[in-house]
Design a protein around this motif. Structure first.
Motif, PDB file in Angstrom:
ATOM      1  N   ILE A  96       1.773  41.136 -40.354  1.00  0.00           N
ATOM      2  CA  ILE A  96       1.133  39.921 -40.828  1.00  0.00           C
ATOM      3  C   ILE A  96      -0.223  40.315 -41.375  1.00  0.00           C
ATOM      4  CG2 ILE A  96       0.255  37.668 -40.141  1.00  0.00           C
ATOM      5  CD1 ILE A  96       2.303  37.826 -37.809  1.00  0.00           C
ATOM      6  N   ALA A  97      -0.497  39.935 -42.581  1.00  0.00           N
ATOM      7  CA  ALA A  97      -1.754  40.319 -43.220  1.00  0.00           C
ATOM      8  C   ALA A  97      -2.950  39.631 -42.588  1.00  0.00           C
ATOM      9  CB  ALA A  97      -1.702  40.006 -44.710  1.00  0.00           C
ATOM     10  N   ASP A  98      -2.729  38.556 -41.876  1.00  0.00           N
ATOM     11  CA  ASP A  98      -3.789  37.751 -41.286  1.00  0.00           C
ATOM     12  C   ASP A  98      -4.326  38.400 -40.005  1.00  0.00           C
ATOM     13  OD1 ASP A  98      -5.455  35.707 -40.469  1.00  0.00           O
ATOM     14  OD2 ASP A  98      -3.832  34.492 -39.658  1.00  0.00           O
ATOM     15  N   SER A 145      -3.328  49.474 -24.552  1.00  0.00           N
ATOM     16  CA  SER A 145      -4.073  49.445 -25.807  1.00  0.00           C
ATOM     17  C   SER A 145      -3.162  48.939 -26.918  1.00  0.00           C
ATOM     18  CB  SER A 145      -4.567  50.858 -26.158  1.00  0.00           C
ATOM     19  OG  SER A 145      -3.463  51.681 -26.523  1.00  0.00           O
ATOM     20  N   HIS A 146      -3.766  48.556 -28.035  1.00  0.00           N
ATOM     21  CA  HIS A 146      -2.958  48.104 -29.170  1.00  0.00           C
ATOM     22  C   HIS A 146      -2.064  49.236 -29.672  1.00  0.00           C
ATOM     23  CE1 HIS A 146      -4.260  44.015 -29.759  1.00  0.00           C
ATOM     24  NE2 HIS A 146      -5.509  44.394 -29.550  1.00  0.00           N
ATOM     25  N   ALA A 150       1.891  48.799 -29.908  1.00  0.00           N
ATOM     26  CA  ALA A 150       2.565  49.019 -31.186  1.00  0.00           C
ATOM     27  C   ALA A 150       3.690  50.038 -31.035  1.00  0.00           C
ATOM     28  CB  ALA A 150       1.559  49.479 -32.240  1.00  0.00           C
ATOM     29  N   SER A 151       3.441  51.061 -30.275  1.00  0.00           N
ATOM     30  CA  SER A 151       4.465  52.080 -30.053  1.00  0.00           C
ATOM     31  C   SER A 151       5.660  51.512 -29.289  1.00  0.00           C
ATOM     32  CB  SER A 151       3.851  53.256 -29.285  1.00  0.00           C
ATOM     33  OG  SER A 151       4.835  54.191 -28.958  1.00  0.00           O
ATOM     34  N   LEU A 152       5.391  50.751 -28.236  1.00  0.00           N
ATOM     35  CA  LEU A 152       6.467  50.164 -27.436  1.00  0.00           C
ATOM     36  C   LEU A 152       7.293  49.151 -28.225  1.00  0.00           C
ATOM     37  CD1 LEU A 152       4.635  49.622 -24.032  1.00  0.00           C
ATOM     38  CD2 LEU A 152       6.604  51.112 -24.430  1.00  0.00           C
ATOM     39  N   LEU A 153       6.625  48.410 -29.112  1.00  0.00           N
ATOM     40  CA  LEU A 153       7.302  47.362 -29.863  1.00  0.00           C
ATOM     41  C   LEU A 153       7.748  47.815 -31.250  1.00  0.00           C
ATOM     42  CD1 LEU A 153       5.118  44.264 -28.904  1.00  0.00           C
ATOM     43  CD2 LEU A 153       7.301  44.994 -27.930  1.00  0.00           C
ATOM     44  N   ASN A 154       7.482  49.071 -31.552  1.00  0.00           N
ATOM     45  CA  ASN A 154       7.889  49.639 -32.839  1.00  0.00           C
ATOM     46  C   ASN A 154       7.315  48.834 -34.013  1.00  0.00           C
ATOM     47  OD1 ASN A 154       9.110  51.612 -34.338  1.00  0.00           O
ATOM     48  ND2 ASN A 154      11.061  50.545 -34.481  1.00  0.00           N
ATOM     49  N   SER A 158      -2.201  46.748 -36.397  1.00  0.00           N
ATOM     50  CA  SER A 158      -2.724  45.514 -36.990  1.00  0.00           C
ATOM     51  C   SER A 158      -1.823  44.328 -36.661  1.00  0.00           C
ATOM     52  CB  SER A 158      -2.891  45.659 -38.507  1.00  0.00           C
ATOM     53  OG  SER A 158      -1.656  45.879 -39.136  1.00  0.00           O
ATOM     54  N   ASN A 159      -0.537  44.560 -36.573  1.00  0.00           N
ATOM     55  CA  ASN A 159       0.378  43.477 -36.215  1.00  0.00           C
ATOM     56  C   ASN A 159       0.174  43.037 -34.770  1.00  0.00           C
ATOM     57  OD1 ASN A 159       2.442  41.638 -36.806  1.00  0.00           O
ATOM     58  ND2 ASN A 159       3.986  42.992 -35.945  1.00  0.00           N
TER      59      ASN A 159
END
Length: 179
Positions: A96-98, A145-146, A150-154, A158-159
């Motif tokens: 998401i760009a937002d 951490s983000h 991100a790694s866990l959720l693939n 930024s998302n």
């Protein structure tokens, strides 16, 4: 009562009494993780049971008994995420760009959660869309951490930031009418 080190040693030897002691020590805390990552108590109980089976199978890999609770927490979170993915037909997290809203967290509004019973906060969190609930749990409650999320959720960092921002906004909207 056994200490953690002796319980772990017993569990590594498949001693049923040590396994029972480990279960009794950590079941309620691990069940809390399971509840936060599932939509109902039945799923949470399934995850709890599978989680302890996995813990007993993998406890040989635990190097330092002082890391037991953190290690177990990771096992349960990963299992809950796997359970969620399996039951949601491999959900996708679309970028998401937002993401500019991700940093606009109003600490005063977020601290208002402290004025409510944990059960009520859990109800509000469970009402969030699945992706928001997952990211909020991992970031705010489990301290990931983000990058880890991100790694866990693939997905991307930024998302995860954007999803977290939306989750916080949704919680603030639920709280505002009650203040």
């Amino acid at each position: 009562m056994q200490n953690h080190e002796s319980i772990i040693t017993g569990c590594k030897k498949n001693d049923r009494k040590s396994q029972q002691a480990l279960f009794e020590l950590f079941a309620s805390r691990m069940y809390g993780h399971c509840l936060r990552y599932s939509k109902n108590t039945e799923d949470a109980q399934d995850i709890l049971q599978e989680g302890f089976i996995k813990v007993f199978e993998k406890i040989q890999s635990l190097k330092d008994h002082k890391q037991l609770e953190g290690w177990m927490t990771r096992v349960f979170i990963n299992l809950a995420l796997s359970f969620w993915r399996k039951n949601h037909n491999n959900p996708t997290f679309v970028d998401i760009a937002d993401t500019d809203a991700a940093d606009d967290v109003n600490q005063e509004e977020d601290s208002n959660l402290q004025h409510y019973q944990p059960e009520q906060v859990l109800v509000w969190i469970n009402e969030l869309p699945d992706n928001q609930r997952m990211v909020l749990n991992m970031y705010a409650i489990d301290g990931l951490s983000h990058q880890e999320i991100a790694s866990l959720l693939n997905t991307t960092v930024s998302n995860t930031k954007s999803i977290l921002s939306r989750a916080r906004k949704s919680l603030r909207e639920r709280i505002k009418p009650k203040i």
